[in-house]
Design a protein around this motif. Structure first.
Motif, short mmCIF file in Angstrom:
data_model
loop_
_atom_site.label_atom_id
_atom_site.label_comp_id
_atom_site.label_asym_id
_atom_site.label_seq_id
_atom_site.Cartn_x
_atom_site.Cartn_y
_atom_site.Cartn_z
N GLY A 117 -15.35 -4.52 7.91
CA GLY A 117 -14.76 -5.85 7.99
C GLY A 117 -15.69 -6.89 8.60
O GLY A 117 -15.38 -8.08 8.59
N CYS A 118 -16.85 -6.46 9.12
CA CYS A 118 -17.81 -7.39 9.70
C CYS A 118 -18.91 -7.71 8.69
O CYS A 118 -19.29 -6.87 7.87
CB CYS A 118 -18.46 -6.81 10.96
SG CYS A 118 -17.35 -6.71 12.37
N ASN A 155 -16.30 -1.66 23.99
CA ASN A 155 -15.90 -2.34 22.77
C ASN A 155 -16.61 -1.72 21.57
O ASN A 155 -17.68 -1.11 21.72
CB ASN A 155 -16.27 -3.82 22.85
CG ASN A 155 -15.15 -4.66 23.46
OD1 ASN A 155 -13.99 -4.49 23.12
ND2 ASN A 155 -15.51 -5.57 24.37
N PRO A 156 -16.05 -1.87 20.37
CA PRO A 156 -16.76 -1.40 19.18
C PRO A 156 -18.16 -2.00 19.07
O PRO A 156 -18.34 -3.20 19.32
CB PRO A 156 -15.87 -1.89 18.02
CG PRO A 156 -14.50 -2.00 18.63
CD PRO A 156 -14.72 -2.43 20.04
N VAL A 157 -19.14 -1.16 18.75
CA VAL A 157 -20.50 -1.65 18.52
C VAL A 157 -20.55 -2.10 17.07
O VAL A 157 -20.83 -1.32 16.16
CB VAL A 157 -21.54 -0.55 18.82
CG1 VAL A 157 -22.95 -1.08 18.64
CG2 VAL A 157 -21.35 -0.01 20.23
N GLN A 158 -20.25 -3.39 16.85
CA GLN A 158 -20.14 -3.91 15.48
C GLN A 158 -21.51 -4.09 14.83
O GLN A 158 -21.64 -4.01 13.61
CB GLN A 158 -19.41 -5.25 15.50
CG GLN A 158 -17.96 -5.15 15.97
CD GLN A 158 -17.30 -6.52 16.07
OE1 GLN A 158 -17.96 -7.53 16.37
NE2 GLN A 158 -16.01 -6.57 15.84
N GLN A 204 -21.67 -7.50 19.25
CA GLN A 204 -20.62 -8.07 18.42
C GLN A 204 -21.22 -8.80 17.21
O GLN A 204 -22.38 -9.19 17.23
CB GLN A 204 -19.72 -9.03 19.22
CG GLN A 204 -20.19 -10.47 19.29
CD GLN A 204 -21.38 -10.67 20.21
OE1 GLN A 204 -21.89 -9.75 20.81
NE2 GLN A 204 -21.84 -11.91 20.33
N VAL A 205 -20.41 -8.97 16.17
CA VAL A 205 -20.80 -9.77 15.00
C VAL A 205 -19.80 -10.91 14.90
O VAL A 205 -18.60 -10.68 14.71
CB VAL A 205 -20.80 -8.92 13.71
CG1 VAL A 205 -21.18 -9.79 12.51
CG2 VAL A 205 -21.76 -7.73 13.85
#
Length: 488
Positions: free
Chosen positions: A275-276, A398-401, A240-241
């Motif tokens: 967006g990150c 989950n998304p790998v940000q 996450q970021v």
């Protein structure tokens, strides 16, 4: 006496007489699953028949071992520094030669084989300070607050050594995220500190919740003295970021509760999701104003091992300390002097990361092309991993940000959980070991990183080449379906 007349005696160092804290150390990313993977590789070489022909290791963020290519400019300068006679050849660009000459002039005897100052080569620390200032939009950085380290791990362990003291209820507590990178739990176990867990919110893409930090701290104060809060951003193993608002909340929380902040920022260039954005803790700290920037104690860490470099073996890194008590900083300088100096080739590489080719220099175009290609490919593989894993019934990813890993949630049949416990294994260790034996895929069970009770995960890196990554994901998908049917 033995039969041949030689005096026999018990060992001085035994499992009962050794340092007891060492026995509490665990390091999942090189733990039992990886040891078994190495045995399986040996068996394959010896001709033992398996349902696969190779072991695909996705247990650790070792980029070059997974096929990522080194950055040309970095290796050119390292070659020149290691063998200065090459400076007389015409095969290297002038900017690479100029970097090498500057660094060699700063080394004792103009050799990277000489010890450096314990804090690191002076001109490299100056370059790191200028890099931090550029990154953080002009926030000043004093080179005297920069310590070059043997990878980020060395800096993190050194800071923990300074923080840990006390016995019983006064023992130092250190707040770490769950899931966490096992370096933290291992170091705290070795130092005899208290590990204070705070849980990331899986339902909100592994974000940090202020209420969870407050809960964790309140519970910990009943049995220890929490002094530090560790954050990994971008996250390992969770990818996450953290948002800027989250970082502001953490800084305010640390200020209010008088906690020393440790910001592990080794994946700062590995941000993929739309967006990150990476926000350094130092930049946000100073943008919050003097109330925070003059008071909150912060140590931040970076490394040559991750991002687009992937140069794990050189063990290069740095640590910057902010608002440290001058007397304590003198002790820090003493502590780093004990290990003489970080590896000088690692210091050279760290300098090239923070002082990379600039527009107009001969190496700039190639450097930017290689850097961009590496990060773009990682972004593609991050998306591919998330998409394929989410097609598997019973796996949620989950998304790998950012960073280099996914940490999917796996639903395990009750029968498999019972069988694992009967064998004395964590259920996700049982799962990952079965996966290794049947497919040759080496992943790390989530239990090695910590997770909420009743949930199960595995960590896998996104680093393998795209073709191998697709094979890996297809095998995981097939295995999970088979495993679920077998134990239903």
């Amino acid at each position: 006496m033995t039969e041949n007349g030689v005096l026999s005696r018990d060992k001085v160092l035994t499992i009962d007489t050794m340092n007891p804290t060492v026995k509490n150390v665990e390091y999942a990313v090189r733990g039992p699953i990886v040891q078994r993977a190495m045995q399986v590789e040996k068996e394959l070489r010896e001709g033992v028949k398996k349902p696969f022909t190779e072991v695909i290791k996705a247990n650790i963020g070792d980029a070059h071992a997974m096929g990522q290519k080194p950055i040309t400019f970095f290796r050119q300068v390292l070659a020149l520094c290691s063998y200065p006679e090459l400076l007389n050849e015409n095969m290297f660009p002038e900017d690479a030669k100029n970097r090498a000459r500057r660094i060699l002039q700063a080394c004792g005897g103009s050799s990277v084989g000489a010890y450096s100052a314990s804090q690191g080569i002076d001109c490299v620390r100056q370059d790191v300070a200028r890099y931090i200032e550029r990154r953080d939009g002009g926030v000043p950085c004093d080179p005297d607050n920069v310590y070059l380290t043997t990878g980020a791990s060395d800096g993190i362990v050194t800071m923990l050594k300074l923080l840990v003291c006390g016995e019983g209820a006064s023992r130092t507590g250190v707040m770490i995220s769950i899931p966490q990178y096992p370096l933290y739990s291992a170091a705290l176990a070795e130092l005899g500190a208290v590990q204070v867990n705070y849980y990331l919110n899986e339902e909100k893409c592994w974000s940090m919740d202020l209420s969870e930090l407050e809960r964790s701290l309140a519970e910990a104060r009943k049995h220890c003295n929490p002094k530090a809060l560790c954050i990994i951003n971008p996250g390992n193993p969770t990818g996450q970021v953290q948002s800027r608002q989250c970082i502001e909340d953490v800084i305010r929380f640390a200020a209010k509760e008088r906690l020393f902040l440790m910001a592990d920022e080794v994946y700062q260039d590995n941000v993929y999701a739309e967006g990150c954005q990476f926000h350094s803790f130092k930049k946000v700290l100073f943008e919050l104003g003097p109330e925070y920037s003059d008071n909150v104690e912060l140590a931040s860490f970076h490394s040559t091992s991750k991002c687009y470099m992937g140069e794990c073996g050189f063990r290069g890194g740095y640590m910057e300390v902010i608002n440290m008590d001058p007397e304590v900083q003198a002790q820090l300088s003493k502590l780093v002097s004990v290990r003489l100096c970080p590896p000088v080739p690692g210091q050279v590489l760290m300098d090239l990361v923070v002082n990379s080719p600039q527009p107009g220099e001969p190496s700039y175009t190639t450097f930017m092309k290689e850097r961009t290609a590496t990060l773009s490919l990682l972004a593609e593989k991050a998306k591919l991993t998330e998409q394929i894993l989410n097609t598997v019934p019973g796996i949620t990813c989950n998304p790998v940000q950012g960073a280099m890993y996914s940490f999917p949630n796996i639903s395990l049949p009750e029968k498999s959980i019972k069988e694992a416990k009967a064998l004395g294994q964590a259920p996700d260790m049982f799962y990952c070991m079965k996966l290794l034996e049947e497919t040759g895929i080496c992943l790390v069970p989530g239990s090695g990183f910590g997770q909420k009770d009743g949930t199960y995960h595995f960590r896998m890196t996104i680093l393998p080449p795209t073709d191998k990554l697709k094979i890996l994901l297809a095998k995981v998908k097939e295995f999970h379906q088979k495993f679920t049917q077998q134990y239903s």
